[in-house]
Design an enzyme around this catalytic site. Structure first.
Site, PDB file in Angstrom:
ATOM      1  CG  ASN A 149     -36.720  23.401 -62.547  1.00 35.26           C
ATOM      2  OD1 ASN A 149     -36.841  22.897 -63.642  1.00 35.26           O
ATOM      3  ND2 ASN A 149     -35.736  24.233 -62.248  1.00 35.26           N
ATOM      4  CE  LYS A 202     -32.894  23.092 -60.617  1.00 39.07           C
ATOM      5  NZ  LYS A 202     -33.564  23.238 -59.324  1.00 39.07           N
ATOM      6  CG  ASP A 218     -38.095  23.940 -53.329  1.00 39.02           C
ATOM      7  OD1 ASP A 218     -38.933  24.858 -53.306  1.00 39.02           O
ATOM      8  OD2 ASP A 218     -37.097  23.972 -54.071  1.00 39.02           O
ATOM      9  CB  SER A 263     -29.543  27.157 -58.805  1.00 39.52           C
ATOM     10  OG  SER A 263     -30.492  28.160 -58.528  1.00 39.52           O
ATOM     11  N   GLY A 264     -32.137  26.807 -60.794  1.00 35.93           N
ATOM     12  CA  GLY A 264     -32.860  27.624 -61.762  1.00 35.93           C
ATOM     13  C   GLY A 264     -32.713  29.103 -61.453  1.00 35.93           C
ATOM     14  CG  ASP A 297     -33.665  23.936 -55.774  1.00 36.78           C
ATOM     15  OD1 ASP A 297     -33.338  24.557 -56.802  1.00 36.78           O
ATOM     16  OD2 ASP A 297     -34.539  24.342 -54.986  1.00 36.78           O
ATOM     17  CD  GLU A 347     -37.883  30.178 -54.702  1.00 41.30           C
ATOM     18  OE1 GLU A 347     -37.355  30.462 -55.805  1.00 41.30           O
ATOM     19  OE2 GLU A 347     -38.057  28.999 -54.313  1.00 41.30           O
ATOM     20  NE  ARG A 375     -40.656  32.625 -62.531  1.00 45.61           N
ATOM     21  CZ  ARG A 375     -39.903  31.710 -61.936  1.00 45.61           C
ATOM     22  NH1 ARG A 375     -39.490  31.892 -60.700  1.00 45.61           N
ATOM     23  NH2 ARG A 375     -39.539  30.615 -62.570  1.00 45.61           N
ATOM     24  CG  ASP A 413     -33.368  30.336 -55.462  1.00 48.49           C
ATOM     25  OD1 ASP A 413     -33.849  31.351 -55.973  1.00 48.49           O
ATOM     26  OD2 ASP A 413     -32.149  30.088 -55.483  1.00 48.49           O
TER      27      ASP A 413
END
Length: 211
Positions: free
Chosen positions: A170, A144, A167, A99-100, A11, A20, A56, A13
């Protein structure tokens, strides 16, 4: 893609990166606190990731693209990131990031860390500013996991020789798909479901887990 002995998928962030990134961009719009609270809820798994991300990103509308130079300058790799990726390569492995977060930042950070492959979301723009949308398909939990499987297949790596490090909620599907799921700097729900939990925020702690 070349053959690899094994594959490690990170991942971005709060895992490969200390930040983040969406919160750094939100700071440019004066909405950092609101977005940070929503990000925390998403990472704990309390809300649907894709819906949360859209809401967001809507807060980022109007941020000028010129602000990305400031955002990128604030992004910090997690301690030990370069050393872990070097160790992966020394052992014949491949290092990837899914990554998101956003290509607009990852495209600048990943090459400097010698990452082999990466995938992230893209932010919609009107040419000069962010328009508050995510362009294209959202990289969510299933994306992912699919990326890990796709990259493993492309490198001729059996899933048993893959490691996923994350972490947040997701990351749970890719961690479940991998041969070894590592919770790093992780939320309680992720620590409970991981194969291995790494406590110190230092990616060198993962080196002994490499095949």
């Amino acid at each position: 893609m070349p053959h690899a002995r094994f594959l490690v998928v990170f991942d971005a962030d709060s895992t490969l990166l200390r930040n983040e990134v969406i919160e750094l961009i939100a700071d440019e719009a004066g909405r950092g606190a609101e977005v940070a609270a929503a990000t925390e809820a998403a990472m704990r798994g309390e809300v649907d990731f894709a819906s949360s991300l859209r809401s967001r990103v809507a807060q980022l509308a109007g941020v000028p693209l010129t602000a990305f130079d400031r955002v990128r300058s604030r992004v910090e790799p997690t301690p030990g990131a370069a050393e872990l990726i070097a160790a992966i390569h020394e052992r014949g492995g491949a290092a990837a990031v899914v990554s998101g977060g956003f290509h607009e930042v990852l495209d600048h950070i990943a090459p400097g860390l010698a990452v082999d492959l990466w995938r992230a979301n893209r932010l919609g723009t009107d040419g000069a500013t962010l328009d508050g949308t995510v362009a294209g398909t959202i990289v969510d939990a299933e994306a992912k996991a699919a990326s890990l499987r796709e990259w493993a297949d492309g490198h001729e790596v059996p899933l048993t020789r893959t490691i996923a490090i994350g972490d947040g909620a997701n990351d749970l599907r890719m961690m479940a798909a991998a041969g070894l799921g590592v919770a790093f700097n992780a939320k309680p729900a992720v620590r409970r479901q991981a194969d291995v939990v790494v406590g110190p925020v230092d990616l060198r702690e993962v080196i002994p887990l490499l095949p």
